[in-house]
Design a protein around this motif. Structure first.
Motif, PDB file in Angstrom:
ATOM      1  N   GLU A  98       2.010   5.355   9.845  1.00  0.00           N
ATOM      2  CA  GLU A  98       0.920   6.631   9.842  1.00  0.00           C
ATOM      3  C   GLU A  98       1.452   7.714  10.618  1.00  0.00           C
ATOM      4  O   GLU A  98       1.256   7.549  11.882  1.00  0.00           O
ATOM      5  N   GLN A 120      -2.449  -9.464   1.268  1.00  0.00           N
ATOM      6  CA  GLN A 120      -2.877  -9.656   0.050  1.00  0.00           C
ATOM      7  C   GLN A 120      -2.183 -10.483  -0.890  1.00  0.00           C
ATOM      8  O   GLN A 120      -2.743 -11.240  -1.693  1.00  0.00           O
ATOM      9  N   GLU A 139       0.798  -1.047  -0.080  1.00  0.00           N
ATOM     10  CA  GLU A 139      -0.150  -0.060   0.020  1.00  0.00           C
ATOM     11  C   GLU A 139       0.968   1.295  -0.194  1.00  0.00           C
ATOM     12  O   GLU A 139       0.574   2.233   0.716  1.00  0.00           O
ATOM     13  N   MET A 147     -10.699  -5.716   5.519  1.00  0.00           N
ATOM     14  CA  MET A 147     -11.347  -4.850   6.253  1.00  0.00           C
ATOM     15  C   MET A 147     -10.733  -4.647   7.590  1.00  0.00           C
ATOM     16  O   MET A 147     -10.148  -5.692   8.179  1.00  0.00           O
ATOM     17  N   GLY A 148     -10.796  -3.314   8.086  1.00  0.00           N
ATOM     18  CA  GLY A 148     -10.090  -3.091   9.342  1.00  0.00           C
ATOM     19  C   GLY A 148     -11.263  -3.336  10.438  1.00  0.00           C
ATOM     20  O   GLY A 148     -11.926  -2.609  10.250  1.00  0.00           O
ATOM     21  N   ILE A 170     -10.398   5.642  17.626  1.00  0.00           N
ATOM     22  CA  ILE A 170     -10.045   4.174  17.012  1.00  0.00           C
ATOM     23  C   ILE A 170      -9.281   3.750  18.240  1.00  0.00           C
ATOM     24  O   ILE A 170      -9.428   2.539  18.350  1.00  0.00           O
ATOM     25  N   GLY A 209     -10.285  -9.461  -4.158  1.00  0.00           N
ATOM     26  CA  GLY A 209     -10.749  -9.590  -2.778  1.00  0.00           C
ATOM     27  C   GLY A 209     -10.886  -8.415  -2.107  1.00  0.00           C
ATOM     28  O   GLY A 209     -10.978  -7.413  -2.584  1.00  0.00           O
ATOM     29  N   PHE A 210     -10.711  -8.268  -0.735  1.00  0.00           N
ATOM     30  CA  PHE A 210     -10.758  -7.128  -0.176  1.00  0.00           C
ATOM     31  C   PHE A 210     -10.237  -7.090   1.434  1.00  0.00           C
ATOM     32  O   PHE A 210      -9.676  -8.290   1.954  1.00  0.00           O
TER      33      PHE A 210
HETATM   34  O1  NSS Z   1      -4.989   0.149   2.691  1.00  0.00           O
HETATM   35  S1  NSS Z   1      -6.398  -0.635   2.485  1.00  0.00           S
HETATM   36  O2  NSS Z   1      -7.547   0.358   1.951  1.00  0.00           O
HETATM   37  N1  NSS Z   1      -6.446  -1.957   1.232  1.00  0.00           N
HETATM   38  C1  NSS Z   1      -5.511  -2.991   1.498  1.00  0.00           C
HETATM   39  O3  NSS Z   1      -4.590  -3.218   2.583  1.00  0.00           O
HETATM   40  C2  NSS Z   1      -5.830  -4.177   0.484  1.00  0.00           C
HETATM   41  N2  NSS Z   1      -4.512  -4.663   0.507  1.00  0.00           N
HETATM   42  C3  NSS Z   1      -6.753  -5.016   1.368  1.00  0.00           C
HETATM   43  C4  NSS Z   1      -6.891  -6.266   0.279  1.00  0.00           C
HETATM   44  O4  NSS Z   1      -7.659  -6.012  -0.545  1.00  0.00           O
HETATM   45  N3  NSS Z   1      -6.582  -7.497   0.855  1.00  0.00           N
HETATM   46  O5  NSS Z   1      -6.671  -1.345   3.821  1.00  0.00           O
HETATM   47  C5  NSS Z   1      -8.105  -2.077   3.992  1.00  0.00           C
HETATM   48  C6  NSS Z   1      -8.693  -1.804   5.026  1.00  0.00           C
HETATM   49  C7  NSS Z   1      -9.237  -0.172   5.194  1.00  0.00           C
HETATM   50  O6  NSS Z   1     -10.547  -0.147   4.425  1.00  0.00           O
HETATM   51  C8  NSS Z   1      -9.242   0.055   6.686  1.00  0.00           C
HETATM   52  O7  NSS Z   1     -10.360  -0.278   7.170  1.00  0.00           O
HETATM   53  C9  NSS Z   1      -8.345  -0.803   7.355  1.00  0.00           C
HETATM   54  O8  NSS Z   1      -7.782  -1.767   6.306  1.00  0.00           O
HETATM   55  N4  NSS Z   1      -6.976   0.216   7.490  1.00  0.00           N
HETATM   56  C10 NSS Z   1      -6.672   0.577   8.955  1.00  0.00           C
HETATM   57  N5  NSS Z   1      -7.345   0.553  10.008  1.00  0.00           N
HETATM   58  C11 NSS Z   1      -6.558   1.294  10.948  1.00  0.00           C
HETATM   59  N6  NSS Z   1      -5.602   2.244  10.841  1.00  0.00           N
HETATM   60  C12 NSS Z   1      -5.088   2.146   9.794  1.00  0.00           C
HETATM   61  N7  NSS Z   1      -3.859   2.892   9.532  1.00  0.00           N
HETATM   62  C13 NSS Z   1      -5.508   1.534   8.524  1.00  0.00           C
HETATM   63  N8  NSS Z   1      -5.268   1.517   7.493  1.00  0.00           N
HETATM   64  C14 NSS Z   1      -6.307   0.855   6.722  1.00  0.00           C
END
Ligand code: NSS
Length: 410
Positions: free
Chosen positions: A180, A157, A135, A380-381, A395, A377-378
């Motif tokens: 971050e 991923q 990313e 989800m945090g 958070i 795929g996707f």
């Molecule tokens: O960077 S993302 O938008 N996408 C990915 O990492 C893809 N490689 C995932 C995949 O398709 N397998 O991050 C995905 C989700 C994003 O929508 C948030 O819900 C969460 O991860 N996210 C975070 N949560 C908390 N803190 C931070 N810094 C954070 N970054 C992403």
């Protein structure tokens, strides 16, 4: 948990080791040594008492055995600053609020797993020590590794993509790391990432998985954690109405809606109207979702806004076959995903355009050299989902031991 001393009687509010609370009453001389947070064993008579603060029962205490007499300076009282609670999170976990949060969180991961297992997705895990960015390089954590530079994984991923060609639909639930530097209420440096990947899918298939998974989690968590959500002052009725399908808003429609609302972008001290090609920030996401109760998908972002692996829509060049799910009421992005570029020439070009060295991705490119198939795929945090489900703004309060730019202790 608490002590209330009267002349004759002392009320000991006992917290059991699953977070339950019950009041016991002892003759004051038997409890005179006690301090808050001491560990004790009591025996006595369980009595129905409608005046008892929790559950309508009270223990008429008989004997009391002390295992650990807590020091009298317990740092957490009834009203404390957020910072003090964070500094003492190892103890603040014992507050009723944090116990409720922990329980909701456990139910979220439980029902996420349950849905995936019941729908025949296979659980896998990917390494956390990696050599390349998924990313973008700016949020990579570098580690020393026997004299070599390696990084903490931003996303599983690329590894999940390697697995789907022989294991079919897979998922993993592992920490992801992002360096971050900004302090926001929705970014952690370590978060729990649920990632899902499958071969032979369309973008619509991937959206359907997400909306079904999220609806299932919301319905079941609302049921199982009704009391905790109420305690956290979450409007549970609102959650009960969450149901797939979720609306899909094409990206350009989103821009149009924002333009009609006169939405502006701040840029180098100037303000201008939002236009095609702009990413959606927190404020624009809030504006878009403020009248929704369901989450919504924003579909088909301009490809240049997205990571190198996003597949370009061949029928509408410049548009990525990707989508983000936005939680309603301004909670913002909770998932991001879509189809993956499966053509080696386009993928290599995209890596180069983003200043990444294709040589670092050689093993990943093998997945396109040897029998690639359309796939997607996707991610989800879990904490992002938690924020919305618990209606908790920060958070840091959705995870037991948060990691941010300024916090790694406790
Ligand atoms: O960077 S993302 O938008 N996408 C990915 O990492 C893809 N490689 C995932 C995949 O398709 N397998 O991050 C995905 C989700 C994003 O929508 C948030 O819900 C969460 O991860 N996210 C975070 N949560 C908390 N803190 C931070 N810094 C954070 N970054 C992403």
């Amino acid at each position: 948990h608490r002590l209330r001393r009267q002349k004759e009687n002392t009320f000991i509010i006992i917290r059991d080791d699953r977070g339950g609370i019950i009041q016991s009453v002892f003759r004051s001389e038997k409890a005179s040594h006690l301090t808050v947070e001491s560990s004790i064993e009591v025996d006595g008579l369980l009595q129905k008492d409608p005046r008892a603060p929790e559950g309508g029962y009270e223990i008429k205490g008989n004997n009391l055995k002390t295992f650990n007499l807590a020091q009298p300076n317990y740092p957490i009282g009834e009203y404390q600053s957020t910072e003090l609670l964070l500094d003492n999170r190892h103890l603040a976990l014992r507050t009723r609020r944090m116990i409720a949060i922990a329980k909701v969180r456990a139910s979220i991961t439980k029902f996420a797993r349950q849905w995936l297992i019941e729908n025949d997705w296979m659980e896998v895990t990917a390494p956390v020590i990696v050599k390349s960015a998924v990313e973008g390089g700016s949020t990579l954590f570098k580690l020393g590794y026997f004299g070599e530079d390696v990084y903490l994984s931003q996303s599983a991923q690329l590894y999940l993509e390697a697995m789907i060609f022989c294991l079919g639909p897979v998922w993993s639930l592992t920490p992801s790391f992002r360096a971050e530097k900004s302090r926001t209420v929705r970014h952690l440096t370590e978060f729990l990432h649920l990632e899902v990947e499958a071969p032979w899918v369309s973008l619509e298939d991937i959206l359907r998985v997400q909306e079904q998974l999220v609806s299932f989690i919301v319905q079941n968590v609302t049921n199982e954690r009704f009391a905790e959500l109420n305690q956290l002052k979450r409007n549970v009725t609102e959650l009960k109405n969450i149901q797939a399908p979720f609306d899909r808003i094409p990206y350009e429609k989103a821009i149009e809606i924002l333009q009609t609302k006169g939405f502006r972008i701040e840029e180098n001290g100037n303000s201008r109207s939002i236009k095609w090609g702009d990413d959606l920030n927190v404020d624009s996401e809030r504006e878009l979702t403020k009248h929704y109760t369901n989450p919504v998908f924003v579909v088909g972002y301009p490809i240049q806004l997205k990571a190198f692996y996003v597949k370009e829509d061949r029928e509408s060049l410049g548009r990525g076959l990707s989508a983000d799910m936005l939680a309603p009421k301004g909670f913002g992005e909770i998932t991001s995903g879509g189809l993956r570029e499966d053509d080696i020439v386009s993928l290599t070009k995209r890596l180069e355009e983003q200043g990444l060295n294709p040589a670092t991705y050689d093993w990943y490119l093998d997945l396109r050299r040897y029998g690639s198939v359309p796939h997607g795929g996707f991610g989800m945090g879990i904490e992002r989902l938690m924020r919305w489900l618990t209606d908790i703004e920060d958070i840091k309060d959705t995870v037991l031991f948060p990691r941010t730019v300024s916090r790694v202790v406790p």
